[in-house]
Design a protein around this motif. Structure first.
Motif, PDB file in Angstrom:
ATOM      1  N   ARG A   1      15.048   8.096  14.710  1.00 30.66           N
ATOM      2  CA  ARG A   1      16.450   7.729  14.969  1.00 30.66           C
ATOM      3  C   ARG A   1      16.573   6.310  15.512  1.00 30.66           C
ATOM      4  N   SER A   2      15.625   5.920  16.360  1.00 30.91           N
ATOM      5  CA  SER A   2      15.639   4.553  16.892  1.00 30.91           C
ATOM      6  C   SER A   2      15.467   3.542  15.772  1.00 30.91           C
ATOM      7  N   LEU A   3      14.551   3.836  14.856  1.00 39.27           N
ATOM      8  CA  LEU A   3      14.335   2.935  13.732  1.00 39.27           C
ATOM      9  C   LEU A   3      15.533   2.902  12.794  1.00 39.27           C
ATOM     10  N   ASP A   4      16.304   3.974  12.757  1.00 41.87           N
ATOM     11  CA  ASP A   4      17.527   3.989  11.962  1.00 41.87           C
ATOM     12  C   ASP A   4      18.501   2.934  12.484  1.00 41.87           C
ATOM     13  N   VAL A   5      18.497   2.718  13.793  1.00 44.19           N
ATOM     14  CA  VAL A   5      19.379   1.718  14.405  1.00 44.19           C
ATOM     15  C   VAL A   5      18.724   0.340  14.381  1.00 44.19           C
ATOM     16  N   MET A   6      17.451   0.260  14.755  1.00 42.71           N
ATOM     17  CA  MET A   6      16.783  -1.029  14.946  1.00 42.71           C
ATOM     18  C   MET A   6      15.826  -1.374  13.825  1.00 42.71           C
ATOM     19  N   GLY A   7      15.821  -0.651  12.724  1.00 44.92           N
ATOM     20  CA  GLY A   7      14.754  -0.622  11.749  1.00 44.92           C
ATOM     21  C   GLY A   7      14.390  -1.849  10.959  1.00 44.92           C
ATOM     22  N   ASP A   8      14.724  -3.035  11.345  1.00 48.03           N
ATOM     23  CA  ASP A   8      14.183  -4.190  10.645  1.00 48.03           C
ATOM     24  C   ASP A   8      13.838  -5.270  11.663  1.00 48.03           C
ATOM     25  N   TRP A   9      12.975  -6.179  11.256  1.00 43.54           N
ATOM     26  CA  TRP A   9      12.508  -7.176  12.224  1.00 43.54           C
ATOM     27  C   TRP A   9      13.606  -8.116  12.663  1.00 43.54           C
ATOM     28  N   TRP A  10      14.585  -8.394  11.801  1.00 44.84           N
ATOM     29  CA  TRP A  10      15.650  -9.309  12.214  1.00 44.84           C
ATOM     30  C   TRP A  10      16.403  -8.762  13.417  1.00 44.84           C
ATOM     31  N   SER A  11      16.706  -7.472  13.406  1.00 43.06           N
ATOM     32  CA  SER A  11      17.448  -6.886  14.529  1.00 43.06           C
ATOM     33  C   SER A  11      16.666  -7.014  15.826  1.00 43.06           C
ATOM     34  N   LEU A  12      15.378  -6.709  15.783  1.00 45.20           N
ATOM     35  CA  LEU A  12      14.563  -6.832  17.000  1.00 45.20           C
ATOM     36  C   LEU A  12      14.437  -8.282  17.447  1.00 45.20           C
ATOM     37  N   LEU A  13      14.337  -9.200  16.506  1.00 45.08           N
ATOM     38  CA  LEU A  13      14.250 -10.611  16.877  1.00 45.08           C
ATOM     39  C   LEU A  13      15.568 -11.132  17.440  1.00 45.08           C
ATOM     40  N   ILE A  14      16.684 -10.640  16.930  1.00 47.47           N
ATOM     41  CA  ILE A  14      17.991 -10.993  17.498  1.00 47.47           C
ATOM     42  C   ILE A  14      18.071 -10.499  18.931  1.00 47.47           C
ATOM     43  N   VAL A  15      17.667  -9.262  19.172  1.00 47.04           N
ATOM     44  CA  VAL A  15      17.686  -8.714  20.536  1.00 47.04           C
ATOM     45  C   VAL A  15      16.743  -9.524  21.432  1.00 47.04           C
ATOM     46  N   ARG A  16      15.557  -9.854  20.924  1.00 43.87           N
ATOM     47  CA  ARG A  16      14.622 -10.694  21.692  1.00 43.87           C
ATOM     48  C   ARG A  16      15.295 -12.002  22.086  1.00 43.87           C
ATOM     49  N   ASP A  17      15.926 -12.676  21.116  1.00 47.69           N
ATOM     50  CA  ASP A  17      16.575 -13.949  21.404  1.00 47.69           C
ATOM     51  C   ASP A  17      17.732 -13.786  22.387  1.00 47.69           C
ATOM     52  N   ALA A  18      18.476 -12.686  22.275  1.00 43.87           N
ATOM     53  CA  ALA A  18      19.560 -12.427  23.233  1.00 43.87           C
ATOM     54  C   ALA A  18      18.982 -12.245  24.637  1.00 43.87           C
ATOM     55  N   MET A  19      17.819 -11.608  24.734  1.00 40.40           N
ATOM     56  CA  MET A  19      17.169 -11.450  26.038  1.00 40.40           C
ATOM     57  C   MET A  19      16.695 -12.786  26.592  1.00 40.40           C
ATOM     58  N   LEU A  20      16.426 -13.728  25.699  1.00 35.63           N
ATOM     59  CA  LEU A  20      16.016 -15.075  26.109  1.00 35.63           C
ATOM     60  C   LEU A  20      17.211 -15.976  26.392  1.00 35.63           C
ATOM     61  N   GLY A  21      18.441 -15.443  26.233  1.00 39.13           N
ATOM     62  CA  GLY A  21      19.633 -16.186  26.614  1.00 39.13           C
ATOM     63  C   GLY A  21      20.471 -16.738  25.478  1.00 39.13           C
ATOM     64  N   LEU A  22      20.054 -16.542  24.227  1.00 38.06           N
ATOM     65  CA  LEU A  22      20.876 -17.006  23.119  1.00 38.06           C
ATOM     66  C   LEU A  22      22.103 -16.112  23.001  1.00 38.06           C
ATOM     67  N   ARG A  23      23.244 -16.719  22.648  1.00 38.88           N
ATOM     68  CA  ARG A  23      24.488 -15.957  22.607  1.00 38.88           C
ATOM     69  C   ARG A  23      25.338 -16.233  21.374  1.00 38.88           C
ATOM     70  N   ARG A  24      25.170 -17.355  20.752  1.00 35.22           N
ATOM     71  CA  ARG A  24      26.054 -17.747  19.658  1.00 35.22           C
ATOM     72  C   ARG A  24      25.369 -17.618  18.301  1.00 35.22           C
ATOM     73  N   PHE A  25      26.198 -17.370  17.290  1.00 35.60           N
ATOM     74  CA  PHE A  25      25.715 -17.207  15.928  1.00 35.60           C
ATOM     75  C   PHE A  25      24.784 -18.358  15.539  1.00 35.60           C
ATOM     76  N   GLY A  26      25.236 -19.583  15.778  1.00 32.16           N
ATOM     77  CA  GLY A  26      24.452 -20.757  15.415  1.00 32.16           C
ATOM     78  C   GLY A  26      23.112 -20.831  16.138  1.00 32.16           C
ATOM     79  N   GLU A  27      23.089 -20.373  17.392  1.00 24.50           N
ATOM     80  CA  GLU A  27      21.830 -20.365  18.139  1.00 24.50           C
ATOM     81  C   GLU A  27      20.839 -19.380  17.526  1.00 24.50           C
ATOM     82  N   PHE A  28      21.337 -18.190  17.164  1.00 21.71           N
ATOM     83  CA  PHE A  28      20.465 -17.198  16.527  1.00 21.71           C
ATOM     84  C   PHE A  28      19.974 -17.728  15.185  1.00 21.71           C
ATOM     85  N   GLN A  29      20.867 -18.326  14.415  1.00 24.38           N
ATOM     86  CA  GLN A  29      20.515 -18.817  13.084  1.00 24.38           C
ATOM     87  C   GLN A  29      19.459 -19.920  13.187  1.00 24.38           C
TER      88      GLN A  29
END
Length: 150
Positions: free
Chosen positions: A15-43
């Motif tokens: 079920r967790s993988l159903d929500v988080m199941g690709d590397w982009w999602s985990l990397l977005i969460v990682r970057d958010a934990m590092l303080g990124l907040r804006r679309f352009g910053e993630f991109q």
């Protein structure tokens, strides 16, 4: 290709993988934990195509991992901020980080190190412990299905 949904499966990992199941999602969460907040910053950080990033951000917002807020600087932009549910992914990312540091680098190859922000010292590895404090490994655990609630 459409993925198979794991929504009705009794396994929390599935079920967790159903929500988080690709590397982009985990990397977005990682970057958010590092303080990124804006679309352009993630991109810029991820180098992911804008359409993929847009889809993943919408998915993370829909699953209450991120929430959209007005920009903190008062501009017309919006920001993506981790929810409590999103912040609870921290130990998951730490576990992946530890596994990757141990198994995905050659001896002496540079890698990031996680430090205690207050002390500046390396963080001890995650441990799984029994209720009585014993250190547990794979052979010390078993999975059982909880009975349905009435």
């Amino acid at each position: 290709m459409k993925r198979t949904s794991m929504e009705g499966v009794a396994c929390p990992v599935a079920r967790s993988l159903d929500v988080m199941g690709d590397w982009w999602s985990l990397l977005i969460v990682r970057d958010a934990m590092l303080g990124l907040r804006r679309f352009g910053e993630f991109q810029k950080s991820l180098g992911v195509a804008k359409n993929i990033l847009s889809q993943r951000l919408k998915h993370l917002v829909a699953h209450d991992i991120l929430e959209v807020q007005p920009a903190s600087d008062g501009s017309a932009w919006q920001e993506y901020v981790l929810t409590q549910k999103g912040r609870r992914l921290f130990p998951v990312l730490v576990a992946l980080r530890e596994w990757g540091a141990e198994h995905c680098f050659e001896e002496g190859e540079p890698r990031t190190v996680m430090l205690d922000a207050a002390q500046g010292l390396p963080v001890k590895p995650l441990e799984l412990r029994a209720a009585d404090g014993r250190l547990l490994d794979l052979q010390d655990t078993r999975l059982v299905r909880e009975p349905p609630e009435r």
